[in-house]
Design an enzyme around this catalytic site. Structure first.
Site, short mmCIF file in Angstrom:
data_model
loop_
_atom_site.label_atom_id
_atom_site.label_comp_id
_atom_site.label_asym_id
_atom_site.label_seq_id
_atom_site.Cartn_x
_atom_site.Cartn_y
_atom_site.Cartn_z
CB SER A 102 58.86 68.09 51.03
OG SER A 102 59.43 66.81 50.95
CG ASP A 241 63.02 65.45 49.58
OD1 ASP A 241 63.97 65.29 50.37
OD2 ASP A 241 61.84 65.55 49.96
CG ASP A 243 62.30 68.18 53.33
OD1 ASP A 243 62.33 67.38 52.37
OD2 ASP A 243 61.48 68.07 54.25
CG ASP A 245 61.70 64.57 54.15
OD1 ASP A 245 61.82 64.62 52.91
OD2 ASP A 245 60.63 64.87 54.74
#
Length: 450
Positions: A102, A241, A243, A245
């Site tokens: 992440s 960010d 990833d 999400d």
């Protein structure tokens, strides 16, 4: 109790326990066996990843472990985390896996899991998988070993799903948009989707090299997008960010707006349109008191959960709510997605700009936040600073000082070896003094000789 899993899967420094190829293979075998308890029929798993160098290693090891139990593996390549939740459901897979840490730096990596319904696994499922990892699993017979193949159109499928969450006639023509992809999973998908909707796109953080994900860019470093918004005279910025999400919005003056402001905007809008289910928003204990007051003034409830977007989603599913998220920028719109989706949330903000004709600076400031201060203290493996007497005494004294005037929240990060100290108080001098007293006590405790 879970020892391997944190608040969002398994995470750590790459090539160091538990993020080693050996452990990834064992995890793959265990989760493959867990989801293939019924040996009949065809079983499949989808695997996505972000752009970290270690993703290649972990992808290969997970694939080996999964196929060893008879699972067929579909490799999506670099895609946002919400795309994995989507593809798990749409491809009728038994399991979805996202390889990502992440917002963490490039040297970290992680493994997140989605069940066949596209939602992240429960604590109980993770406990059972950990037991299988520790016990070991029996591999499939030679003729039942699984296969692996690459899926080339995953990001296009994801893009179509993202766009379908907006009114069909909505266009972004005339909007100049900076999108910072953090050199991560959305580095191709996000600019493409914005361009297809008609926006004038200024991409940032779209040249991943395996080592630069989240480095000086993305939602954890929104100043990079802010500088580009001001330099290009853009109407708005979207900072994702690694990833994709989570999202931080940037208004036309270069001022960031966090997830609380975005949730306030969406909750008020959906309430006015009769779309907010359950009459409440679901957020974590970290969300600002100003958000709670904003919602209350409009007759909207606030359901608070533990920190972690999957706890938000669990409460949403339990209570029949369709909007939730975190101050950090995870925004969950369960009518369209099974997990936080930064790009989808950003697009809905842009849609409100188009609908209302208001600038980003008006929409991104829904309420005046109560002063809030968050500081982190890193600790070493094996230490338990919150169990130490001096730290407990400092926390008790801080709580007494804030009694009736604010609130204090102390917690261990579920993704990094950090103690997070957060307080909220109208009196900023008291706020600073209180947080610093606890931070100092924790820092002294972890640095003291064993």
């Amino acid at each position: 109790m879970r020892k391997l899993f944190g608040t969002d899967g398994v995470r750590g420094t790459a090539n160091t326990h538990p993020m080693t190829a050996e452990m990834a293979l064992r995890i793959g075998a265990a989760v493959g066996r867990y989801f293939r308890r019924d040996a009949s029929g065809v079983h499949r798993v989808v695997i996505g990843k972000d752009t970290r160098l270690s993703g290649y290693m972990l992808e290969s090891a997970l694939t080996a472990g999964l196929t060893s139990t008879g699972m067929n593996v579909l490799l999506l390549g670099p895609v946002p985390t919400p795309a994995v939740g989507l593809m798990t459901r749409s491809m009728r897979a038994d399991l979805g896996v996202m390889i990502s840490a992440s917002h963490n730096p490039a040297e970290d990596n992680g493994i997140k899991f989605f069940g066949p319904d596209g939602f992240k696994l429960s604590d109980q499922a993770e406990i059972e998988i950990e037991a299988l990892i520790n016990a070991g699993v029996r591999p499939a017979q030679a003729q039942n070993i699984g296969r692996a193949k690459r899926v080339d159109d995953a990001r296009f499928r994801y893009g179509e799903r993202i766009k379908s969450s907006l009114p069909r006639d909505l266009r972004l023509d005339g909007l100049k948009v900076v999108v910072d992809c953090a050199n991560g999973a959305a580095h191709r998908a996000a600019p493409e989707i914005l361009w297809e909707l008609g926006a004038d796109v200024i991409p940032v953080g779209t040249a991943p090299d395996g080592l630069n994900i989240n480095r000086g860019c993305g939602s954890t470093h929104p100043q990079a997008a802010a500088e580009q918004v001001v330099a290009h005279g853009a109407h708005v910025g979207i900072a994702l960010d690694g990833d994709a999400d989570r999202v931080i919005m940037i208004d036309e003056t270069g001022t960031p707006a966090d997830g609380d402001q975005l949730m306030a905007l969406l909750a008020a809008r959906w309430t006015a349109e009769g779309q907010l289910k359950g009459g409440a928003l679901v957020a974590t204990v970290m969300s600002n008191l100003g958000l709670e007051r904003f919602l209350s003034a409009r007759g909207i409830g606030l359901e608070r959960t533990a920190v972690g977007d999957r706890y938000v989603v669990e409460r949403m599913r339990e209570g029949g709510f369709n909007l939730g998220g975190e101050q950090s920028g995870h925004i969950v719109m369960s009518d369209y997605a099974t997990t936080g989706d930064g790009l989808m949330a950003g697009l809905h903000f842009l849609a409100e700009m188009v609908r209302s004709g208001q600038p980003a600076s008006m929409l991104a400031r829904q309420f005046a936040p109560v002063p809030q201060l968050l500081k982190n203290v890193r600790y070493a493996a094996g230490q338990a600073p919150l169990e130490m007497a001096p730290v407990q005494q400092a926390i008790a004294e801080a709580e007494a000082a804030l009694a009736g005037a604010g609130r204090l929240l102390i917690r261990k990060s579920g993704t990094e070896p950090l103690i997070r100290v957060m307080a909220e108080c109208e009196d900023e001098a008291l706020l600073t003094r209180t947080v610093d007293s606890v931070v100092e006590a924790v820092a002294d405790a972890v640095s003291a000789p064993a």
